[in-house]
Design an enzyme around this catalytic site. Structure first.
Site: not given
Ligand SMILES: NC(=O)c1ccc[n+]([C@@H]2O[C@H](COP(=O)([O-])OP(=O)(O)OC[C@H]3O[C@@H](n4cnc5c(N)ncnc54)[C@H](OP(=O)(O)O)[C@@H]3O)[C@@H](O)[C@H]2O)c1
Length: 250
Positions: A10, A76, A104, A136-137, A140, A147
């Site tokens: 992906g 991940g 990561f 954020h955009h 989201k 985070t």
């Protein structure tokens, strides 16, 4: 060159393939349902290490298969942590090395360390109050960001006079022991996290702005290089300094 298998082709898998050669990796296998192949002794025969970025519903099954084939692994994909104990056993039984993590990004992990250091320092200053903000955009789906939750844990751990985080809107004055962390959603804003310290005289701000996914892919490649010489299960953020090879005093 380190021989790498990419599990999941992906957005992340494609970026890892693109960046692999300049980080001393040779991609020997790419596994994805769209390519019509799957994890097997044969498809992973040449690989020294696998990097897995797929979907939460298949990640645990993939981890099981890769462990049983005795291959080192970087995962991940998020959303399987309820199986961490079972994974720990698989890693031990099959004597492999595995790194997992929910972020990561090199820059974000450096930012976590800066916030850790700075909040410890500012804890000694009575005249500054700590606050947080994430932007954020508009696409989201969640707020606060994952985070933001990690950052608020770091702030609360290091700040004696803040005992809880307040993510929601307030219909009252903020309590002295509350750490306020706001969220904004609009337009195309890239993931942005800010930790600030405000006094009567000035404001100090630490800010991280994500531009693209490159830092995430490079973090996964660094983890893959690090894990081939080790056995056992490691969290990326906990071992970040060793993984990127920068030791410092906490
Ligand atoms: N830890 C971190 O720092 C970090 C950073 C970014 C993303 N992530 C997480 O990593 C995952 C992947 O992110 P992404 O943006 O790359 O997602 P993506 O673009 O949706 O890619 C996932 C890929 O995995 C493939 N896949 C599904 N089942 C598979 C299987 N059994 N074996 C092999 N491949 C399989 C999918 O194929 P199909 O489309 O054919 O189903 C797709 O190509 C997500 O869970 C995301 O939340 C974590």
């Amino acid at each position: 060159m380190i021989k790498l298998a990419i599990i999941g082709y992906g957005q992340m898998g494609k970026l890892i393939e693109q960046l692999a050669p300049e980080h001393n990796f040779e991609v020997v296998s790419i596994i994805d349902p769209l390519l019509g192949n799957e994890i097997s002794e044969e498809s992973l025969s040449k690989a020294e290490v696998c990097i897995e970025f797929t979907t939460p519903d298949v990640a645990f099954e993939n981890i099981q298969k890769i462990c049983k084939l005795g291959k080192n692994l970087v995962v991940g994909t998020t959303g399987w942590l309820d199986k961490l104990e079972a994974v720990q056993k698989l890693v031990q039984q099959n004597k492999i090395g595995m790194v997992y993590g929910s972020n990561f990004s090199l820059g974000m992990n450096l930012f976590f360390q800066m916030v850790n250091f700075t909040t410890k320092l500012m804890n000694k200053m009575d005249n500054y109050e700590v606050f947080g903000l994430e932007l954020h955009h508009k696409k989201k789906k969640d707020s606060p960001s994952g985070t933001a939750k990690i950052l608020s844990d770091i702030v609360l751990k290091n700040t004696d006079n803040k005992t809880s985080v307040q993510f929601d809107k307030l219909d009252r004055k903020i309590e002295k022991n509350e750490f306020h962390f706001g969220s904004i959603r609009a337009g195309n804003i890239p993931g942005t996290h800010l930790i600030g310290f405000d006094s009567a005289a000035d404001t100090i701000e630490l800010k991280h702005t994500a531009r693209n996914r490159e830092g995430l892919a490079i973090g996964a490649l660094k983890a893959a290089e690090w894990i081939i010489k080790r056995k056992g299960l490691y969290n990326f953020t906990e071992h970040f300094s060793e993984i990127i090879g920068v030791q410092h005093e906490a």
